[in-house]
Design a protein around this motif. Structure first.
Motif, PDB file in Angstrom:
ATOM      1  N   SER A 237      36.035  53.230  39.587  1.00  0.00           N
ATOM      2  CA  SER A 237      36.021  52.007  40.401  1.00  0.00           C
ATOM      3  C   SER A 237      35.937  52.328  41.884  1.00  0.00           C
ATOM      4  O   SER A 237      36.436  53.360  42.340  1.00  0.00           O
TER       5      SER A 237
ATOM      6  N   CYS B  34      32.515  48.710  38.908  1.00  0.00           N
ATOM      7  CA  CYS B  34      33.673  47.842  39.080  1.00  0.00           C
ATOM      8  C   CYS B  34      34.449  48.261  40.338  1.00  0.00           C
ATOM      9  O   CYS B  34      34.218  49.337  40.901  1.00  0.00           O
TER      10      CYS B  34
ATOM     11  N   ARG C  66      40.483  51.220  37.239  1.00  0.00           N
ATOM     12  CA  ARG C  66      39.764  51.943  36.195  1.00  0.00           C
ATOM     13  C   ARG C  66      39.048  53.152  36.827  1.00  0.00           C
ATOM     14  O   ARG C  66      38.543  53.038  37.943  1.00  0.00           O
TER      15      ARG C  66
ATOM     16  N   ARG D 215      46.013  40.152  30.863  1.00  0.00           N
ATOM     17  CA  ARG D 215      45.121  38.990  30.811  1.00  0.00           C
ATOM     18  C   ARG D 215      44.137  39.085  29.652  1.00  0.00           C
ATOM     19  O   ARG D 215      43.318  38.200  29.454  1.00  0.00           O
TER      20      ARG D 215
ATOM     21  N   PHE E  92      46.483  49.917  37.702  1.00  0.00           N
ATOM     22  CA  PHE E  92      45.429  49.077  37.137  1.00  0.00           C
ATOM     23  C   PHE E  92      43.986  49.514  37.389  1.00  0.00           C
ATOM     24  O   PHE E  92      43.077  49.006  36.732  1.00  0.00           O
TER      25      PHE E  92
ATOM     26  N   VAL F 119      41.605  40.983  29.404  1.00  0.00           N
ATOM     27  CA  VAL F 119      40.214  41.193  29.838  1.00  0.00           C
ATOM     28  C   VAL F 119      39.959  42.668  30.130  1.00  0.00           C
ATOM     29  O   VAL F 119      40.892  43.415  30.340  1.00  0.00           O
TER      30      VAL F 119
ATOM     31  N   CYS G 193      38.516  45.318  37.406  1.00  0.00           N
ATOM     32  CA  CYS G 193      39.052  46.324  36.496  1.00  0.00           C
ATOM     33  C   CYS G 193      39.788  45.637  35.351  1.00  0.00           C
ATOM     34  O   CYS G 193      40.188  44.495  35.446  1.00  0.00           O
ATOM     35  N   HIS G 194      39.960  46.390  34.312  1.00  0.00           N
ATOM     36  CA  HIS G 194      40.670  45.925  33.126  1.00  0.00           C
ATOM     37  C   HIS G 194      42.133  45.606  33.474  1.00  0.00           C
ATOM     38  O   HIS G 194      42.814  46.428  34.062  1.00  0.00           O
ATOM     39  N   ILE G 195      42.575  44.415  33.113  1.00  0.00           N
ATOM     40  CA  ILE G 195      43.989  44.067  33.305  1.00  0.00           C
ATOM     41  C   ILE G 195      44.548  43.649  31.946  1.00  0.00           C
ATOM     42  O   ILE G 195      44.274  42.550  31.471  1.00  0.00           O
ATOM     43  N   PRO G 196      45.330  44.533  31.301  1.00  0.00           N
ATOM     44  CA  PRO G 196      45.741  44.317  29.909  1.00  0.00           C
ATOM     45  C   PRO G 196      46.432  42.973  29.666  1.00  0.00           C
ATOM     46  O   PRO G 196      46.143  42.306  28.665  1.00  0.00           O
TER      47      PRO G 196
ATOM     48  N   TYR H  65      38.377  47.678  42.699  1.00  0.00           N
ATOM     49  CA  TYR H  65      39.759  47.213  42.748  1.00  0.00           C
ATOM     50  C   TYR H  65      40.166  47.085  44.209  1.00  0.00           C
ATOM     51  O   TYR H  65      40.049  48.048  44.976  1.00  0.00           O
TER      52      TYR H  65
END
Lengths: 121, 144
Positions: free
Chosen positions: A46, A28, A43, A119, A41, A121, A114-117, A30
């Motif tokens: 990344s 992943c 991860r 949203r 944000f 996802v 990356c994980h975005i809380p 960013y």
């Protein structure tokens, strides 16, 4: 995807860490010019893509266990940033493309965001 | 690790942007050496780095201290800067009083304190206008 494949996909020049490219797997990424957002944000593991060039870019990546940095838009990191990266063995790649295009190519190759809380996802 | 908490402390110099993060980097190395789980190390590094950044940018330098106990760690940043007139406002994401110079470097976007809170289990700010600010953030170890 190996970092070497990432570099080839975006036709990046390796400024530091040529010998490390086959040892790092990237799942992943960013992309940001705001290190505060990266700290919030990104991860661990990344790939960091940025157009900023100061030493704190490398430091931010180090804090979060991000394995490598791609400098987009033809930007070159400052000497202090390169020196720190070589001390901690963090590859630095230089890409001539815009942030949008660089991210687009990597996304199309299967690199994930990356994980975005907020949203979910 | 014995019963006595391990303490490490550094002075943060005012106006030295290049050196920001050096103390946090040392904390991070210590935590790795102590065998602290990597997720905790990452959270502690972000907390320390943001606190170090704040103390330099807003506090004109200060002290950064890490205490590692058997079940948690605590990071404290103390400065003798101008203090925070409205803590609730400072906690809002996006609110910032940082200079353009700092913003151009990719920081000062009003994410620092929320980032510290997000990455810690407990955060406390003691501040007085004209006197300074002391921030403490605690991170519990997993299973505690």
């Amino acid at each position: 995807m190996k970092l070497r494949d990432v570099a080839q996909s975006i036709r990046a020049e390796v400024l530091y860490g040529e010998e490390l490219l086959d040892t790092i797997d990237i799942e992943c990424a960013y992309g940001a010019d705001l290190m505060s957002d990266v700290l919030a944000f990104a991860r661990p593991g990344s790939l960091l893509l940025t157009g900023l060039t100061n030493i704190q870019i490398v430091r931010t990546a180090q804090m979060l266990d991000l394995p490598a940095v791609v400098f987009v838009r033809g930007k070159k990191p400052q000497e202090a940033a390169v020196k720190l990266a070589s001390q901690i063995k963090m590859p630095l790649l230089l890409c001539q493309m815009s942030m949008f295009e660089t991210c687009g190519i990597l996304f199309a190759k299967g690199i994930l965001p990356c994980h975005i809380p907020d949203r979910g996802v | 690790m014995g019963q006595e908490p391990y303490v490490e402390e550094y002075t943060i110099q005012a106006g030295d942007f290049t050196s920001i993060g050096e103390a946090s980097t040392k904390f991070r190395a210590t935590l790795k050496m102590l065998g602290i789980p990597s997720e905790v190390v990452r959270r502690a590094a972000v907390v320390a780095y943001e606190a170090e950044m704040n103390a330099m940018i807003h506090g004109g330098g200060g002290t950064l201290r890490m205490t590692v106990a058997s079940d948690h760690l605590e990071i404290m940043a103390a400065d003798q800067g101008p203090g925070i007139p409205d803590v609730a406002l400072a906690m809002q994401e996006g609110y910032s009083t940082a200079s353009d110079e700092i913003r151009e470097l990719g920081f000062g976007a009003g994410m620092g304190l929320p980032n510290i809170e997000r990455n810690s289990d407990r955060m406390n700010i003691e501040t007085e206008v004209g006197t300074g600010t002391v921030l403490t953030a605690r991170i519990d170890f997993p299973g505690q």
